[in-house]
Design an enzyme around this catalytic site. Structure first.
Site, PDB file in Angstrom:
ATOM      1  N   ASP A  54      -0.961   8.651   1.502  1.00 11.99           N
ATOM      2  CA  ASP A  54      -0.583  10.054   1.522  1.00 11.99           C
ATOM      3  C   ASP A  54       0.935  10.241   1.498  1.00 11.99           C
ATOM      4  O   ASP A  54       1.654   9.528   2.220  1.00 11.99           O
ATOM      5  CB  ASP A  54      -1.101  10.719   2.800  1.00 11.99           C
ATOM      6  N   PHE A  57      -0.018   7.505  11.360  1.00 15.07           N
ATOM      7  CA  PHE A  57      -0.815   8.149  10.324  1.00 15.07           C
ATOM      8  C   PHE A  57       0.062   9.190   9.606  1.00 15.07           C
ATOM      9  O   PHE A  57       1.252   9.325   9.871  1.00 15.07           O
ATOM     10  CB  PHE A  57      -2.046   8.814  10.929  1.00 15.07           C
ATOM     11  N   GLU A  77      -8.334  17.502   6.067  1.00 15.71           N
ATOM     12  CA  GLU A  77      -7.171  16.670   6.406  1.00 15.71           C
ATOM     13  C   GLU A  77      -5.927  17.231   5.725  1.00 15.71           C
ATOM     14  O   GLU A  77      -5.997  18.103   4.863  1.00 15.71           O
ATOM     15  CB  GLU A  77      -7.380  15.219   5.943  1.00 15.71           C
ATOM     16  N   ASP A 130      -2.490  14.646  10.867  1.00 14.43           N
ATOM     17  CA  ASP A 130      -1.750  14.958   9.636  1.00 14.43           C
ATOM     18  C   ASP A 130      -0.891  16.218   9.749  1.00 14.43           C
ATOM     19  O   ASP A 130      -1.064  17.178   8.983  1.00 14.43           O
ATOM     20  CB  ASP A 130      -2.697  15.085   8.445  1.00 14.43           C
ATOM     21  N   TRP A 144       0.822  -1.202   0.000  1.00 15.96           N
ATOM     22  CA  TRP A 144       0.000   0.000   0.000  1.00 15.96           C
ATOM     23  C   TRP A 144       0.858   1.255   0.000  1.00 15.96           C
ATOM     24  O   TRP A 144       1.876   1.322   0.686  1.00 15.96           O
ATOM     25  CB  TRP A 144      -0.874  -0.021   1.258  1.00 15.96           C
ATOM     26  N   TRP A 170     -10.902   7.872  -1.574  1.00 18.12           N
ATOM     27  CA  TRP A 170     -11.140   6.863  -0.553  1.00 18.12           C
ATOM     28  C   TRP A 170     -12.330   5.950  -0.857  1.00 18.12           C
ATOM     29  O   TRP A 170     -12.401   4.833  -0.340  1.00 18.12           O
ATOM     30  CB  TRP A 170     -11.311   7.527   0.807  1.00 18.12           C
TER      31      TRP A 170
END
Length: 489
Positions: A47, A92, A208, A156, A44, A293
């Site tokens: 971002d 994250f 975000e 983030d 994967w 998403w």
């Protein structure tokens, strides 16, 4: 005997190299694998998490790491850089900085990563840091989190050094409140709240992945503005233009109330700009995640999921309606061009196959100019074959540009069948469409990067046709096309 042993060793080595070469060859020739966009070997990628220019290299993280000398060719360093974390947490999105003056006490010129710690049991989102002396392995800071407000929607962080106040700045999203919180710190460990920005513009679902950076206005570095980019609704990005004093971000006068979108397509998100720690760059460059998403985890690629956009240089440019963000593909991509084709003629009425440029695979660049002074609806079909295509059409009367991929992919992808449209005003009587087509995506830069559309396609391998169409006669066009080499072999 020695000669025989050397022969055996040589044969074994040759066989190993041949197997390795075959593995690499098959790996980067998978059906939907992009040929000139970065995708990881496997697994994967989401971002962008820390883009820096340091030690004459572009260094990019998604908590894996890749490096590039030219933003065209990539060397994947490791699929995961983090170590020392608690098993009850996840990493994250975040960013990376170089602590040039050892403000954090980890050492001079140390890499510091700031990211959101997701606590699995409580679902809390807090900000933490890790540090690295080599940029390849980051050690978890034992006194994490460095910033915790008790929220499950606080994520983030982007960090950078603000020289006028000699403090580090962190911008971080308070997602469901549609706010960007701004903090400052002397040492990357102790953070003081300065202000909030928002809500503003698109406030539908969430905010975000904020980024905050400076750009020149019309190429004049004596006239600069700050730009804040925020990803919204798990699907798009909007931007704001303003001023920043180390504490507050304030919008310029007459900033529009309606959203200004970075990309008006279907699949561009969570972009980051490169922070220059060599202080040698003359451009501000960004890359984003090519995904949405709704289906990011369901796309049919076999190597893994996800890839990043081509790199884009950013500018602010004055228009009658005000300042707007401009995105230009980095010129280094031109090194991939071969087999140039040019054509100038009038668009024929109906749908007509482009027989003067016939790619064998979807890895090419098109630069199209259309005269729009006569009323017409015209456009281009890409990825044509087996009864499928993606259509880009333009109405000269309404200035409406429409992208229709409702019948494009040969795969079953839930929620993928979509149409997107936006108003694109021609410049000096012409509409320019600059397109980068890769195995599973298209990036369209209209009118020199004022209006940008990025979208996934996932066509079948035989869907390589191109068509031009027009409803009425009288529209002249010029066509330039190049095949683009793979960056993998």
């Amino acid at each position: 005997m020695i000669k025989k042993i050397l022969c055996i060793v040589g044969c074994l080595l040759g066989a190993t190299l041949q197997i390795a070469a075959q593995t690499i060859d098959s790996l980067y020739k998978e059906k939907y694998r992009p040929l000139y966009h970065f995708s990881p070997k496997e697994g994967w990628i989401g971002d962008p998490c820390g883009f820096i220019h340091y030690q004459n290299k572009y260094q990019m993280f998604w908590w894996g790491k890749v490096e590039s000398q030219d933003l065209v060719h990539y060397q994947e360093i490791t699929p995961f850089v983090m170590t020392g974390e608690n098993i009850d947490m996840s990493y994250f999105t975040g960013s990376v900085a170089i602590d040039k003056h050892n403000t954090a006490g980890f050492g001079k010129d140390v890499y510091v990563a700031a990211y959101t710690i997701f606590e699995k049991e409580t679902k809390k989102q807090m900000q933490g840091i890790s540090f690295s002396h080599d940029g390849k392995t980051f050690q978890y800071y034992e006194n994490n989190p460095v910033l915790d407000i008790g929220s499950t929607e606080f994520r983030d962080p982007t960090i950078f050094y603000y020289k006028p106040t000699k403090r580090w700045i962190m911008v971080v999203a308070k997602a469901l409140e549609k706010k960007v919180k701004i903090y400052s710190s002397p040492d990357l460990k102790h953070w003081e709240w300065e202000s909030d920005f928002g809500p503003y513009g698109d406030q539908e679902k969430s905010w975000e992945c904020p980024d905050l950076f400076q750009l020149s206005v019309d190429g004049d570095w004596n006239d600069k503005k700050w730009v804040m980019v925020v990803s919204v609704n798990w699907a798009k990005e909007q931007y704001f233009i303003g001023d920043f004093d180390g504490k507050e971000f304030r919008l310029i006068d007459n900033h529009p109330q309606e959203p200004l979108y970075v990309d008006k397509g279907m699949d561009y998100y969570a972009s980051r700009t490169f922070r220059d720690y060599d202080f040698t760059l003359t451009t501000t460059t960004t890359m984003g995640w090519v995904a949405t998403w709704d289906y990011a985890q369901l796309v049919p690629s076999t190597y893994g999921k996800g890839f990043w956009s081509i790199p884009r240089n950013l500018q602010l440019k004055s228009y009658p309606e005000g300042l707007r963000l401009i995105q230009i593909p980095v010129p280094q991509l031109e090194m991939l061009r071969y087999n140039e084709v040019t054509c100038n003629r009038e668009l024929a009425v109906g749908v007509n196959k482009v027989d003067f440029f016939t790619p064998s695979e979807n890895s090419y660049e098109l630069d199209l100019d259309f005269d729009v002074e006569k009323s017409n609806v015209f456009g281009v079909n890409l990825c044509v074959g087996n009864g499928r295509k993606v259509t880009i059409s333009y109405d000269t009367d309404s200035y409406n540009l429409v992208i229709d991929r409702t019948n494009c992919t040969d795969a079953r992808i839930p929620k993928f069948s979509r149409v997107e449209h936006a108003k694109v005003v021609p410049i000096n009587g012409k509409l320019r469409l600059h397109l980068y087509v890769d195995k599973s995506s298209v990036e369209l830069f209209a009118n020199d990067g004022k209006d940008v559309f990025t979208f996934l396609t996932y066509p079948g391998v035989s869907q390589t046709g191109i068509e031009l169409f027009a409803l009425k006669p009288g529209t002249n066009f010029s066509f330039k096309g190049w095949m683009l080499k793979s960056v993998w072999f």
